[in-house]
Design an enzyme around this catalytic site. Structure first.
Site, PDB file in Angstrom:
ATOM      1  N   ASP A   8      -2.207 -16.814  -0.979  1.00 30.02           N
ATOM      2  CA  ASP A   8      -1.716 -15.875  -1.986  1.00 30.02           C
ATOM      3  C   ASP A   8      -0.229 -15.623  -1.735  1.00 30.02           C
ATOM      4  O   ASP A   8       0.180 -14.594  -1.199  1.00 30.02           O
ATOM      5  CB  ASP A   8      -2.513 -14.570  -1.944  1.00 30.02           C
ATOM      6  CG  ASP A   8      -2.304 -13.763  -3.214  1.00 30.02           C
ATOM      7  OD1 ASP A   8      -1.504 -14.202  -4.073  1.00 30.02           O
ATOM      8  OD2 ASP A   8      -2.912 -12.692  -3.350  1.00 30.02           O
TER       9      ASP A   8
ATOM     10  N   CYS B 177       1.924 -12.325  -2.221  1.00 27.52           N
ATOM     11  CA  CYS B 177       1.107 -11.149  -2.428  1.00 27.52           C
ATOM     12  C   CYS B 177       2.031 -10.019  -1.985  1.00 27.52           C
ATOM     13  O   CYS B 177       2.729 -10.152  -0.988  1.00 27.52           O
ATOM     14  CB  CYS B 177      -0.126 -11.219  -1.530  1.00 27.52           C
ATOM     15  SG  CYS B 177      -1.202  -9.815  -1.759  1.00 27.52           S
TER      16      CYS B 177
ATOM     17  N   LEU C 147      -4.605  -1.344  -8.455  1.00 29.08           N
ATOM     18  CA  LEU C 147      -3.600  -0.477  -9.090  1.00 29.08           C
ATOM     19  C   LEU C 147      -4.000   0.932  -8.704  1.00 29.08           C
ATOM     20  O   LEU C 147      -5.179   1.276  -8.795  1.00 29.08           O
ATOM     21  CB  LEU C 147      -3.651  -0.630 -10.616  1.00 29.08           C
ATOM     22  CG  LEU C 147      -3.460  -2.055 -11.139  1.00 29.08           C
ATOM     23  CD1 LEU C 147      -3.836  -2.132 -12.610  1.00 29.08           C
ATOM     24  CD2 LEU C 147      -2.016  -2.500 -10.943  1.00 29.08           C
TER      25      LEU C 147
ATOM     26  N   HIS D 230       4.586  -9.456   0.973  1.00 25.23           N
ATOM     27  CA  HIS D 230       4.095  -9.476   2.355  1.00 25.23           C
ATOM     28  C   HIS D 230       3.402 -10.773   2.773  1.00 25.23           C
ATOM     29  O   HIS D 230       2.829 -10.841   3.857  1.00 25.23           O
ATOM     30  CB  HIS D 230       3.301  -8.205   2.722  1.00 25.23           C
ATOM     31  CG  HIS D 230       2.139  -7.854   1.853  1.00 25.23           C
ATOM     32  ND1 HIS D 230       1.869  -6.569   1.466  1.00 25.23           N
ATOM     33  CD2 HIS D 230       1.174  -8.607   1.321  1.00 25.23           C
ATOM     34  CE1 HIS D 230       0.774  -6.552   0.725  1.00 25.23           C
ATOM     35  NE2 HIS D 230       0.334  -7.776   0.632  1.00 25.23           N
ATOM     36  N   ASN D 231       3.495 -11.803   1.929  1.00 21.55           N
ATOM     37  CA  ASN D 231       3.053 -13.158   2.324  1.00 21.55           C
ATOM     38  C   ASN D 231       4.149 -14.127   1.910  1.00 21.55           C
ATOM     39  O   ASN D 231       4.154 -14.601   0.763  1.00 21.55           O
ATOM     40  CB  ASN D 231       1.777 -13.567   1.567  1.00 21.55           C
ATOM     41  CG  ASN D 231       0.511 -12.971   2.138  1.00 21.55           C
ATOM     42  OD1 ASN D 231       0.538 -12.264   3.123  1.00 21.55           O
ATOM     43  ND2 ASN D 231      -0.613 -13.274   1.501  1.00 21.55           N
TER      44      ASN D 231
ATOM     45  N   SER E 211      -6.100   1.328   2.643  1.00 24.72           N
ATOM     46  CA  SER E 211      -7.266   0.739   2.005  1.00 24.72           C
ATOM     47  C   SER E 211      -7.684   1.713   0.893  1.00 24.72           C
ATOM     48  O   SER E 211      -7.147   2.812   0.810  1.00 24.72           O
ATOM     49  CB  SER E 211      -8.384   0.557   3.021  1.00 24.72           C
ATOM     50  OG  SER E 211      -8.665   1.795   3.629  1.00 24.72           O
TER      51      SER E 211
ATOM     52  N   HIS F 127       1.981  -4.426   7.197  1.00 28.93           N
ATOM     53  CA  HIS F 127       1.822  -4.563   5.735  1.00 28.93           C
ATOM     54  C   HIS F 127       0.676  -3.742   5.162  1.00 28.93           C
ATOM     55  O   HIS F 127       0.599  -3.557   3.958  1.00 28.93           O
ATOM     56  CB  HIS F 127       1.641  -6.030   5.350  1.00 28.93           C
ATOM     57  CG  HIS F 127       0.210  -6.506   5.324  1.00 28.93           C
ATOM     58  ND1 HIS F 127      -0.613  -6.462   6.426  1.00 28.93           N
ATOM     59  CD2 HIS F 127      -0.543  -7.034   4.325  1.00 28.93           C
ATOM     60  CE1 HIS F 127      -1.794  -6.948   6.113  1.00 28.93           C
ATOM     61  NE2 HIS F 127      -1.792  -7.300   4.851  1.00 28.93           N
ATOM     62  N   GLY F 128      -0.238  -3.291   5.986  1.00 26.36           N
ATOM     63  CA  GLY F 128      -1.356  -2.562   5.383  1.00 26.36           C
ATOM     64  C   GLY F 128      -2.433  -2.278   6.395  1.00 26.36           C
ATOM     65  O   GLY F 128      -2.199  -2.350   7.606  1.00 26.36           O
TER      66      GLY F 128
END
Lengths: 141, 474
Positions: free
Chosen positions: B93, B96, B203, B322-323, B373, B397-398
């Site tokens: 991805d 992404c 979203l 972030h990718n 998340s 990134h998360g």
């Protein structure tokens, strides 16, 4: 051998192993394992067929290209397949897979479980042990 | 072999952990997070250290978990002169990423209409497995998307010129080579532009819940209580196919150039080779598709806000990838070098005065966007000099998964997750409830823990926290 394929736990993605007494069965079962993630394989009827030819001088790459091609046909032509008749031949260093794919177009009655982004090369292998072919695949989801 | 604890939040994976390591690995994680890291993820961090030309360390962020090739949360800087580029360090991805929008509308004024807003977003922005968009493009037009990214969208009426200023790379990698994009990638890309997709993409309507750095927040235009919108998606099938095509080419390149690798997903080619040039060109094209995608979704989001709330003035705070792999300049051992930085589940975190960030933010550093998340806090951080010194200008990134999707589905039921979120005042809407189970908050490491590590180490600093109120999942 009990199963044609088994799913292994993987934190972020999907990992499976597929088996076969022949290389063709092993590749065919890998394809079934992949489609079964999208839709339960027994919910895919056989209404159409089409042929594919995949070539590679590397057996791992042949498996990668085979599954990637099937994923592409699902994504772009909206087709699901549940049966595969394939023949893999080797000429010198080059493997050729000739396959007939049996399945149907995606319908409203199909609920697609998950989006498979791609077939990865991570931990991918095809090997023969005790007269059984085994392959392992990680799918990026 | 044991890891070496360097400080409370930094662990070294010593050379020798895996055969052929050229540099040590460095994992940024607290003791608590380290306890959850899978051995295979550490092995992947070590594998990355075997890549030719790798500089300093194979770096991993606190959300590190098993990926393919690189672990998720992996960063590597490779020397332009003798290094390689690998799609295993970018992922399928491509680009992404996350975009944060902000509006002056206070969340309290919006909440009575949140339900309608979420329903309308769900209706207007195509999402779900294999979702196809409302746009009808032909190949010529799609090549323009690959060429110019978010600019294509703005030129076609999706947003304004000003939007481009607030995207990493201004929403366009200039080295894209659209003519090298395969027919298959074009076919996958054509129907999916302007779609969210599924899985962890989302979203989200949220609200600035807490400000840690008032000066930075002011410069980023963030105030406590204001409404935010987060868009998390990437290059869809186009990017997945581009990576699929390239992996095959690069698996062959590895043989051609005699590179020895512990994992074929790390397939790569020496920088400057024909194969490396082609990968960089088409990866950039996919990155541009992703920026156009987030730009189009932004436009529709504004239309929805206008329709439901009578105010579609959503400003872009920033848009991060972030990718991705990018050629950047970094100082290594006191020397300025051109480095190809791979960020696989990692965010650029450039500091103040960087020429590569919007002029408006140069007194602060770039905004770093860290989505939580589903149903958990997200964060806005700022880039720092420390990131330039230690992590090739990168940070986390998360949240990072701890439970596989199937385990999450076994453990949680979609309708229960939905109800639990509702009890916390969060409306979640998805094509199917099963995706809510897969993405259940407890299937992920806490974003709070991850952000605390990078803040404490100083490779980015907390600016604001965002509380979610409404989520649309694919």
């Amino acid at each position: 051998m009990c199963d044609d394929y088994i799913y292994l736990d993987h934190t972020a993605d999907i990992k499976f192993k597929a088996y076969g007494n022949t290389l063709e069965d092993c590749f065919s079962n890998a394809a079934k394992a992949m489609f079964n993630i999208l839709v339960p394989i027994n919910e895919i009827s056989i209404e159409l067929n089409q042929t594919v030819t995949i070539e590679s001088d590397d057996l791992d790459l042949l498996l990668y290209k085979w599954l990637s091609e099937l994923l592409y046909l699902f994504e772009v032509e909206n087709k699901l397949f549940s049966e595969f008749k394939i023949n893999i031949s080797k000429d010198g260093d080059k493997y050729t897979l000739d396959g007939i794919l049996y399945g149907e177009s995606v319908k409203d009655t199909h609920h697609i479980n998950i989006e498979i982004k791609a077939v990865t090369f991570h931990d991918l292998y095809v090997k023969r042990e005790n007269n059984v072919y085994t392959c392992q695949v990680v799918l990026d989801i | 072999m044991n890891l070496i604890k360097i400080t409370n939040n930094i662990w070294e994976v010593p050379v020798g952990y895996t055969e052929g390591m050229r540099v040590p690995g460095r994992i940024y994680a607290s003791e608590k997070l380290m306890g959850k890291v899978e051995t295979d993820a550490i092995k992947q961090n070590a594998n990355v250290a075997t890549l030719p030309g790798i500089l300093k360390y194979s770096i991993a962020m606190p959300e590190i978990h098993v990926g393919y090739g690189f672990p998720i949360g992996g960063i590597a800087g490779l020397d332009e002169t003798d290094g390689v580029i690998s799609p295993g360090g970018v992922g399928f991805d491509i680009n992404c990423g996350v975009r944060l929008l902000a509006t002056k509308i206070p969340i309290k004024d919006l909440l009575p209409r949140l339900n309608r807003l979420v329903e309308e977003i769900f209706k207007e922005i195509p999402s779900g497995v294999g979702s196809t968009g409302k746009l009808r493009l032909d190949t010529t037009e799609l090549k323009k998307v690959f060429e110019s990214g978010a600019r294509w969208a703005v030129s076609n009426g999706y947003g304004t010129e000003k939007d481009l200023n607030f995207c990493e790379e201004n929403g366009c990698m200039k080295d894209a080579s659209p003519d090298k994009v395969s027919k298959k990638a074009i076919n996958r890309g054509l129907p999916q532009l302007g779609t969210l997709g599924s899985g962890n993409h989302f979203l989200e309507i949220g609200c600035i819940d807490e400000i840690y750095d008032p000066d930075a927040a002011k410069v980023f235009g963030l105030e406590k209580g204001m409404t935010t919108v987060m868009i998390h998606t990437g290059s869809r099938g186009a990017g997945h196919q581009i990576c699929t095509d390239q992996l095959e080419i690069l698996v062959n390149a590895v043989k051609k150039y005699g590179i020895s690798l512990p994992d074929r997903q790390l397939a790569c080619a020496p920088l400057g080779s024909k194969e490396a040039e082609e990968y960089y060109g088409v990866m950039s094209a996919a990155a541009n598709y992703a920026w156009a995608n987030r730009q189009i979704i932004t436009h529709w989001m504004r239309e929805v806000f206008n329709k439901i709330l009578g105010d579609g003035d959503l400003k872009i705070v920033y848009d991060v990838a972030h990718n991705i792999a990018k050629i950047e300049e970094h100082v290594v051992d006191g020397k300025r070098k051109r480095v190809i930085v791979h960020r696989k589940g990692a965010t650029r975190a450039f500091p103040k005065n960087s020429k590569d960030i919007p002029a408006e933010y140069r007194s602060i550093g770039q905004p770093v966007l860290i989505p939580g998340s589903m149903g958990t806090f997200s964060y806005v951080l700022k880039g720092t000099d420390k990131a330039m010194e230690e992590t090739f200008g990168s940070t986390c990134h998360g949240a990072g998964r701890v439970l596989s999707r199937s385990s999450a589905k076994r453990k949680y039921r979609g309708e229960n997750v939905k109800k639990e979120l509702k009890d916390h005042g969060i409306i979640a809407k998805a094509v199917t409830d099963s995706v809510l189970a897969e993405e259940a908050p407890l299937a992920y490491k806490s974003s709070d823990d991850i952000v605390d590590v990078v803040d404490s180490v100083g490779i980015s600093k907390k600016v604001a926290k965002i509380r979610p109120y409404g989520v649309v999942k694919g």
